[in-house]
Design a protein around this motif. Sequence first.
Motif, PDB file in Angstrom:
ATOM      1  N   GLN A  25     -42.436  -4.345  -8.224  1.00 35.70           N
ATOM      2  CA  GLN A  25     -43.518  -3.402  -7.783  1.00 35.70           C
ATOM      3  C   GLN A  25     -43.375  -1.976  -8.807  1.00 35.70           C
ATOM      4  O   GLN A  25     -44.515  -1.526  -9.090  1.00 35.70           O
ATOM      5  CB  GLN A  25     -42.742  -2.536  -6.553  1.00 35.70           C
ATOM      6  CG  GLN A  25     -43.133  -3.307  -5.353  1.00 35.70           C
ATOM      7  CD  GLN A  25     -42.558  -2.796  -4.131  1.00 35.70           C
ATOM      8  OE1 GLN A  25     -41.389  -2.214  -3.904  1.00 35.70           O
ATOM      9  NE2 GLN A  25     -43.147  -2.860  -3.052  1.00 35.70           N
ATOM     10  N   MET A  26     -42.142  -1.925  -9.453  1.00 36.66           N
ATOM     11  CA  MET A  26     -42.143  -0.805 -10.521  1.00 36.66           C
ATOM     12  C   MET A  26     -43.061  -1.353 -11.526  1.00 36.66           C
ATOM     13  O   MET A  26     -43.813  -0.543 -12.223  1.00 36.66           O
ATOM     14  CB  MET A  26     -40.582  -0.534 -10.786  1.00 36.66           C
ATOM     15  CG  MET A  26     -39.860   0.104  -9.977  1.00 36.66           C
ATOM     16  SD  MET A  26     -38.031   0.612 -10.263  1.00 36.66           S
ATOM     17  CE  MET A  26     -37.428  -0.812 -11.160  1.00 36.66           C
ATOM     18  N   ARG A  27     -42.894  -2.357 -12.125  1.00 35.57           N
ATOM     19  CA  ARG A  27     -43.591  -2.981 -13.282  1.00 35.57           C
ATOM     20  C   ARG A  27     -45.171  -2.894 -12.798  1.00 35.57           C
ATOM     21  O   ARG A  27     -46.032  -2.661 -13.832  1.00 35.57           O
ATOM     22  CB  ARG A  27     -43.447  -4.484 -13.570  1.00 35.57           C
ATOM     23  CG  ARG A  27     -42.269  -4.754 -14.150  1.00 35.57           C
ATOM     24  CD  ARG A  27     -41.992  -6.123 -14.496  1.00 35.57           C
ATOM     25  NE  ARG A  27     -40.556  -6.118 -15.266  1.00 35.57           N
ATOM     26  CZ  ARG A  27     -40.082  -7.316 -15.578  1.00 35.57           C
ATOM     27  NH1 ARG A  27     -40.521  -8.493 -15.064  1.00 35.57           N
ATOM     28  NH2 ARG A  27     -38.954  -7.144 -16.269  1.00 35.57           N
ATOM     29  N   ASP A  35     -53.547   1.479 -16.673  1.00 39.88           N
ATOM     30  CA  ASP A  35     -54.844   1.001 -16.269  1.00 39.88           C
ATOM     31  C   ASP A  35     -55.797   2.354 -15.794  1.00 39.88           C
ATOM     32  O   ASP A  35     -57.087   2.173 -15.730  1.00 39.88           O
ATOM     33  CB  ASP A  35     -54.888  -0.021 -15.068  1.00 39.88           C
ATOM     34  CG  ASP A  35     -54.562  -1.467 -15.917  1.00 39.88           C
ATOM     35  OD1 ASP A  35     -54.578  -1.485 -16.937  1.00 39.88           O
ATOM     36  OD2 ASP A  35     -54.254  -2.262 -15.151  1.00 39.88           O
ATOM     37  N   GLY A  36     -55.219   3.313 -15.714  1.00 42.12           N
ATOM     38  CA  GLY A  36     -55.765   4.564 -15.174  1.00 42.12           C
ATOM     39  C   GLY A  36     -56.031   4.594 -13.638  1.00 42.12           C
ATOM     40  O   GLY A  36     -56.884   5.384 -13.246  1.00 42.12           O
ATOM     41  N   LYS A  37     -55.367   3.784 -12.803  1.00 38.49           N
ATOM     42  CA  LYS A  37     -55.658   3.985 -11.343  1.00 38.49           C
ATOM     43  C   LYS A  37     -55.181   5.095 -10.762  1.00 38.49           C
ATOM     44  O   LYS A  37     -54.244   5.821 -11.365  1.00 38.49           O
ATOM     45  CB  LYS A  37     -54.975   2.641 -10.899  1.00 38.49           C
ATOM     46  CG  LYS A  37     -55.669   1.432 -11.081  1.00 38.49           C
ATOM     47  CD  LYS A  37     -55.263   0.187 -10.435  1.00 38.49           C
ATOM     48  CE  LYS A  37     -55.920  -0.978 -10.521  1.00 38.49           C
ATOM     49  NZ  LYS A  37     -57.047  -1.010 -11.160  1.00 38.49           N
ATOM     50  N   SER A  38     -55.717   5.717  -9.766  1.00 40.82           N
ATOM     51  CA  SER A  38     -55.481   6.966  -8.959  1.00 40.82           C
ATOM     52  C   SER A  38     -54.196   6.188  -8.214  1.00 40.82           C
ATOM     53  O   SER A  38     -53.916   5.213  -7.854  1.00 40.82           O
ATOM     54  CB  SER A  38     -56.356   7.401  -8.164  1.00 40.82           C
ATOM     55  OG  SER A  38     -56.487   6.440  -6.934  1.00 40.82           O
ATOM     56  N   LYS A  84     -47.287  -5.524 -26.828  1.00 42.74           N
ATOM     57  CA  LYS A  84     -45.945  -5.613 -27.010  1.00 42.74           C
ATOM     58  C   LYS A  84     -45.204  -4.247 -26.615  1.00 42.74           C
ATOM     59  O   LYS A  84     -44.096  -4.429 -25.830  1.00 42.74           O
ATOM     60  CB  LYS A  84     -45.541  -5.619 -28.476  1.00 42.74           C
ATOM     61  CG  LYS A  84     -44.191  -5.834 -28.681  1.00 42.74           C
ATOM     62  CD  LYS A  84     -43.748  -5.840 -30.318  1.00 42.74           C
ATOM     63  CE  LYS A  84     -42.258  -5.815 -30.436  1.00 42.74           C
ATOM     64  NZ  LYS A  84     -41.204  -5.241 -29.743  1.00 42.74           N
ATOM     65  N   HIS A  85     -45.846  -3.087 -26.881  1.00 43.01           N
ATOM     66  CA  HIS A  85     -45.117  -1.916 -26.418  1.00 43.01           C
ATOM     67  C   HIS A  85     -45.100  -1.879 -24.754  1.00 43.01           C
ATOM     68  O   HIS A  85     -43.992  -1.531 -24.154  1.00 43.01           O
ATOM     69  CB  HIS A  85     -45.875  -0.625 -26.815  1.00 43.01           C
ATOM     70  CG  HIS A  85     -45.209   0.589 -26.796  1.00 43.01           C
ATOM     71  ND1 HIS A  85     -45.266   1.589 -27.568  1.00 43.01           N
ATOM     72  CD2 HIS A  85     -44.627   0.851 -25.601  1.00 43.01           C
ATOM     73  CE1 HIS A  85     -44.373   2.456 -27.133  1.00 43.01           C
ATOM     74  NE2 HIS A  85     -44.276   2.415 -26.011  1.00 43.01           N
ATOM     75  N   LEU A  86     -46.131  -2.400 -24.203  1.00 45.94           N
ATOM     76  CA  LEU A  86     -46.117  -2.285 -22.564  1.00 45.94           C
ATOM     77  C   LEU A  86     -45.155  -3.202 -22.277  1.00 45.94           C
ATOM     78  O   LEU A  86     -44.542  -3.038 -20.895  1.00 45.94           O
ATOM     79  CB  LEU A  86     -47.516  -2.760 -22.008  1.00 45.94           C
ATOM     80  CG  LEU A  86     -47.806  -2.608 -20.725  1.00 45.94           C
ATOM     81  CD1 LEU A  86     -47.532  -1.308 -20.032  1.00 45.94           C
ATOM     82  CD2 LEU A  86     -49.267  -3.112 -20.225  1.00 45.94           C
ATOM     83  N   ASP A  91     -40.051  -4.341 -19.514  1.00 45.66           N
ATOM     84  CA  ASP A  91     -38.559  -4.750 -19.597  1.00 45.66           C
ATOM     85  C   ASP A  91     -37.696  -3.725 -19.637  1.00 45.66           C
ATOM     86  O   ASP A  91     -36.515  -4.258 -18.952  1.00 45.66           O
ATOM     87  CB  ASP A  91     -38.486  -5.717 -20.905  1.00 45.66           C
ATOM     88  CG  ASP A  91     -39.319  -6.851 -20.954  1.00 45.66           C
ATOM     89  OD1 ASP A  91     -39.726  -7.454 -19.896  1.00 45.66           O
ATOM     90  OD2 ASP A  91     -39.647  -7.564 -21.978  1.00 45.66           O
ATOM     91  N   ASN A  92     -37.978  -2.597 -19.885  1.00 47.61           N
ATOM     92  CA  ASN A  92     -36.878  -1.612 -19.922  1.00 47.61           C
ATOM     93  C   ASN A  92     -36.532  -1.365 -18.462  1.00 47.61           C
ATOM     94  O   ASN A  92     -35.596  -0.377 -18.191  1.00 47.61           O
ATOM     95  CB  ASN A  92     -37.084  -0.339 -20.992  1.00 47.61           C
ATOM     96  CG  ASN A  92     -36.959  -0.542 -22.278  1.00 47.61           C
ATOM     97  OD1 ASN A  92     -36.099  -1.546 -22.770  1.00 47.61           O
ATOM     98  ND2 ASN A  92     -37.711  -0.143 -23.219  1.00 47.61           N
ATOM     99  N   LEU A  93     -37.669  -1.662 -17.726  1.00 47.99           N
ATOM    100  CA  LEU A  93     -37.241  -0.993 -16.344  1.00 47.99           C
ATOM    101  C   LEU A  93     -36.106  -1.695 -15.904  1.00 47.99           C
ATOM    102  O   LEU A  93     -35.565  -1.371 -14.491  1.00 47.99           O
ATOM    103  CB  LEU A  93     -38.381  -1.388 -15.646  1.00 47.99           C
ATOM    104  CG  LEU A  93     -39.797  -0.688 -15.784  1.00 47.99           C
ATOM    105  CD1 LEU A  93     -40.860  -1.062 -14.929  1.00 47.99           C
ATOM    106  CD2 LEU A  93     -39.547   0.900 -15.553  1.00 47.99           C
ATOM    107  N   ARG A  94     -35.635  -2.569 -16.284  1.00 48.46           N
ATOM    108  CA  ARG A  94     -34.364  -3.639 -15.757  1.00 48.46           C
ATOM    109  C   ARG A  94     -33.302  -2.625 -15.396  1.00 48.46           C
ATOM    110  O   ARG A  94     -32.459  -2.794 -14.819  1.00 48.46           O
ATOM    111  CB  ARG A  94     -34.092  -4.746 -16.572  1.00 48.46           C
ATOM    112  CG  ARG A  94     -34.943  -5.764 -16.476  1.00 48.46           C
ATOM    113  CD  ARG A  94     -34.288  -6.991 -17.140  1.00 48.46           C
ATOM    114  NE  ARG A  94     -35.599  -8.139 -17.016  1.00 48.46           N
ATOM    115  CZ  ARG A  94     -35.759  -8.729 -16.116  1.00 48.46           C
ATOM    116  NH1 ARG A  94     -34.935  -8.772 -14.974  1.00 48.46           N
ATOM    117  NH2 ARG A  94     -36.687  -9.813 -16.145  1.00 48.46           N
TER     118      ARG A  94
END
Length: 182
Positions: A25-27, A35-38, A84-86, A91-94
């Motif tokens: 969910q966090m990803r 993506d710009g979603k509200s 790659k940055h995304l 991956d850093n959310l781990r």
Amino acid sequence: MSVAALVDRLEIALVDFNFEWSLVQMRQVVDYWYDGKSIYDMAELLNRKPDEIILLIVDFARGRVLPPRPYGLNANNRIFISKKHLRDKKDNLRRFVQDSPVYIPFIEKNFVWNDWEIKRFRDMWEADDSIIWISKQLNRDIDEVLFLIIDQAGKGFIDPRKNGLLGKDATEHDLIRQRLPF
């Protein structure tokens, strides 16, 4: 002989929220943000309350996971970021779920409020004081005041203000950024 004691009633803010977030969910929130979603679109896609999305976004913004967007929580243009940055960002959310299968934002914050604090908060909210001023006057963390605002608005005890969280201290630029689509 019995002695009556006056005890201040305590209230827990946001007791009916789901604070648990899985890594998946966090990803998704990170993807949706770029993506710009509200927040309303995110809430619908994730089957969560918009306020739960807001709390995670505030937490991610504090942790520099998500950048600011020109229209804040509203729909925005897509933010360009290399694949790659995304991927690295997601991956850093781990690190958020190192010790548990779920992440709970703001677990270290105080959600308990005394009656007198809530009354004083409502008076300052009605006086159009900023969230910054209110947090200083109540000697509380600004995030804790944000939780109380969300809680009290959800229960119908306070109304939205023309100048939002910053009240009478809001600039025109602030007002554009915090405007929510209804």
